[in-house]
Design a protein around this motif. Sequence first.
Motif, PDB file in Angstrom:
ATOM      1  N   GLY A  58      -3.923   2.260  -3.545  1.00  0.00           N
ATOM      2  CA  GLY A  58      -3.363   3.582  -3.834  1.00  0.00           C
ATOM      3  C   GLY A  58      -4.436   4.638  -4.030  1.00  0.00           C
ATOM      4  O   GLY A  58      -5.637   4.329  -4.095  1.00  0.00           O
ATOM      5  N   ASP A  59      -3.991   5.888  -4.126  1.00  0.00           N
ATOM      6  CA  ASP A  59      -4.931   7.010  -4.267  1.00  0.00           C
ATOM      7  C   ASP A  59      -4.534   8.032  -5.330  1.00  0.00           C
ATOM      8  O   ASP A  59      -5.290   8.948  -5.602  1.00  0.00           O
ATOM      9  CB  ASP A  59      -5.078   7.750  -2.926  1.00  0.00           C
ATOM     10  CG  ASP A  59      -3.884   8.642  -2.627  1.00  0.00           C
ATOM     11  OD1 ASP A  59      -2.736   8.156  -2.744  1.00  0.00           O
ATOM     12  OD2 ASP A  59      -4.074   9.837  -2.323  1.00  0.00           O
ATOM     13  N   SER A  60      -3.324   7.935  -5.903  1.00  0.00           N
ATOM     14  CA  SER A  60      -2.947   8.996  -6.834  1.00  0.00           C
ATOM     15  C   SER A  60      -2.128   8.465  -8.003  1.00  0.00           C
ATOM     16  O   SER A  60      -1.825   7.273  -8.097  1.00  0.00           O
ATOM     17  CB  SER A  60      -2.185  10.103  -6.099  1.00  0.00           C
ATOM     18  OG  SER A  60      -0.830   9.746  -5.966  1.00  0.00           O
ATOM     19  N   GLY A  61      -1.783   9.384  -8.902  1.00  0.00           N
ATOM     20  CA  GLY A  61      -1.157   9.023 -10.179  1.00  0.00           C
ATOM     21  C   GLY A  61       0.142   8.256 -10.049  1.00  0.00           C
ATOM     22  O   GLY A  61       0.474   7.450 -10.924  1.00  0.00           O
TER      23      GLY A  61
ATOM     24  N   THR B  54       0.803  -1.227   0.000  1.00  0.00           N
ATOM     25  CA  THR B  54       0.000   0.000   0.000  1.00  0.00           C
ATOM     26  C   THR B  54       0.832   1.272   0.000  1.00  0.00           C
ATOM     27  O   THR B  54       1.892   1.349   0.626  1.00  0.00           O
ATOM     28  CB  THR B  54      -0.964   0.006   1.218  1.00  0.00           C
ATOM     29  OG1 THR B  54      -1.729   1.234   1.199  1.00  0.00           O
ATOM     30  CG2 THR B  54      -0.236  -0.085   2.549  1.00  0.00           C
ATOM     31  N   ASP B  55       0.295   2.260  -0.719  1.00  0.00           N
ATOM     32  CA  ASP B  55       0.797   3.623  -0.627  1.00  0.00           C
ATOM     33  C   ASP B  55       0.511   4.121   0.800  1.00  0.00           C
ATOM     34  O   ASP B  55      -0.372   3.590   1.484  1.00  0.00           O
ATOM     35  CB  ASP B  55       0.032   4.465  -1.665  1.00  0.00           C
ATOM     36  CG  ASP B  55       0.262   5.947  -1.474  1.00  0.00           C
ATOM     37  OD1 ASP B  55       1.423   6.363  -1.421  1.00  0.00           O
ATOM     38  OD2 ASP B  55      -0.742   6.694  -1.359  1.00  0.00           O
ATOM     39  N   LEU B  56       1.239   5.129   1.238  1.00  0.00           N
ATOM     40  CA  LEU B  56       0.991   5.658   2.596  1.00  0.00           C
ATOM     41  C   LEU B  56       0.060   6.875   2.572  1.00  0.00           C
ATOM     42  O   LEU B  56      -1.124   6.759   2.864  1.00  0.00           O
ATOM     43  CB  LEU B  56       2.332   5.984   3.279  1.00  0.00           C
ATOM     44  CG  LEU B  56       3.198   4.758   3.636  1.00  0.00           C
ATOM     45  CD1 LEU B  56       4.548   5.179   4.212  1.00  0.00           C
ATOM     46  CD2 LEU B  56       2.462   3.849   4.626  1.00  0.00           C
ATOM     47  N   ASP B  57       0.582   8.052   2.174  1.00  0.00           N
ATOM     48  CA  ASP B  57      -0.216   9.286   2.264  1.00  0.00           C
ATOM     49  C   ASP B  57      -1.489   9.219   1.425  1.00  0.00           C
ATOM     50  O   ASP B  57      -1.441   8.980   0.221  1.00  0.00           O
ATOM     51  CB  ASP B  57       0.622  10.487   1.802  1.00  0.00           C
ATOM     52  CG  ASP B  57       1.836  10.703   2.684  1.00  0.00           C
ATOM     53  OD1 ASP B  57       1.719  11.435   3.667  1.00  0.00           O
ATOM     54  OD2 ASP B  57       2.905  10.113   2.383  1.00  0.00           O
ATOM     55  N   GLY B  58      -2.615   9.438   2.078  1.00  0.00           N
ATOM     56  CA  GLY B  58      -3.898   9.461   1.358  1.00  0.00           C
ATOM     57  C   GLY B  58      -4.449   8.067   1.099  1.00  0.00           C
ATOM     58  O   GLY B  58      -5.530   7.920   0.530  1.00  0.00           O
ATOM     59  N   THR B  59      -3.718   7.025   1.501  1.00  0.00           N
ATOM     60  CA  THR B  59      -4.210   5.651   1.297  1.00  0.00           C
ATOM     61  C   THR B  59      -4.229   4.915   2.646  1.00  0.00           C
ATOM     62  O   THR B  59      -5.272   4.807   3.273  1.00  0.00           O
ATOM     63  CB  THR B  59      -3.351   4.891   0.261  1.00  0.00           C
ATOM     64  OG1 THR B  59      -3.269   5.657  -0.949  1.00  0.00           O
ATOM     65  CG2 THR B  59      -3.955   3.543  -0.064  1.00  0.00           C
ATOM     66  N   PHE B  60      -3.069   4.456   3.110  1.00  0.00           N
ATOM     67  CA  PHE B  60      -3.017   3.768   4.409  1.00  0.00           C
ATOM     68  C   PHE B  60      -3.179   4.791   5.532  1.00  0.00           C
ATOM     69  O   PHE B  60      -3.820   4.544   6.554  1.00  0.00           O
ATOM     70  CB  PHE B  60      -1.657   3.066   4.512  1.00  0.00           C
ATOM     71  CG  PHE B  60      -1.561   1.987   5.556  1.00  0.00           C
ATOM     72  CD1 PHE B  60      -2.304   0.819   5.445  1.00  0.00           C
ATOM     73  CD2 PHE B  60      -0.693   2.113   6.629  1.00  0.00           C
ATOM     74  CE1 PHE B  60      -2.194  -0.194   6.390  1.00  0.00           C
ATOM     75  CE2 PHE B  60      -0.574   1.103   7.581  1.00  0.00           C
ATOM     76  CZ  PHE B  60      -1.326  -0.050   7.458  1.00  0.00           C
TER      77      PHE B  60
HETATM   78 MG    MG Z   1      -0.819   8.809  -1.908  1.00  0.00          MG
END
Ligand code: MG
Length: 245
Positions: free
Chosen positions: A186-189, A12-18
Amino acid sequence: MPQKNVSHLLATDLDGTFVGEAEELRSLLDHFERLDETVTLVYVTGRHLESALELIEQENLPFPEVLITDVGAAIHDFSDPDVSLMWKNKLGDDWNPEDIRRAARNIKGLQEQELPVSCRVSYYAEGEAAVNELKQTLRSTGIPHHLIYSSGRDVDVLPLGAGKGNALSYLIEQKDWSDADILIAGDSGNDLDMLSLPYPAVIVGNCQDELKSVQGDLIYRAKRPCAGGILEGWKHYFSESLSPM
Ligand code: MG
Ligand code: GLC
């Protein structure tokens, strides 16, 4: 080195996801704790190592098995440093951050991020025109690179062959984890290439605009934000094999 047996993996991505919704994260971790199987964690972040470690400490996150940083330009495998080194070697010696800086020097609307690493050069862009100019300039110089624009602001220029998707798939192959139940979140590009790998993936509900219309057979679009979306995705793919509900 003999590899750890992993049956379930969350990459997992961290910022904005986990990270981003503390209560949702608590519920996700509680759910994992109630399972019979251990869920191995791999964090895949745009942050550099020091900054990622700071976040882990600040937010009291479980320490991951492996930490992929710098948008996939670096892998930190704490139990097997060879993997980290091999990834570095694979990305090659022809990466020179100064070449990138020289190419970007006269482009307006780009501000270089101050980073303590040389494995990538990143910018804050004021608009898409600046990003397009950078893309064009880099293409015309022939410098091998991989450019990722995300969140309407961040531009990461990485060695060719880097990126979250390539780093994660290299890791899974090296560790012999491809038979595990894997969920990628994830949450971004900068997450798009890893979300597009041939494993179950989830885009969390609070995703950035650039992921709003992304679809795929193995991409679940969650309604809930951050870790709540991960839990939704986890249940979507694995709840049958993994009770309790
Ligand atoms: Mg993110
Ligand atoms: C994180 C990093 C930043 C990077 C961005 C996008 O915010 O701190 O350096 O540009 O992710 O990958």
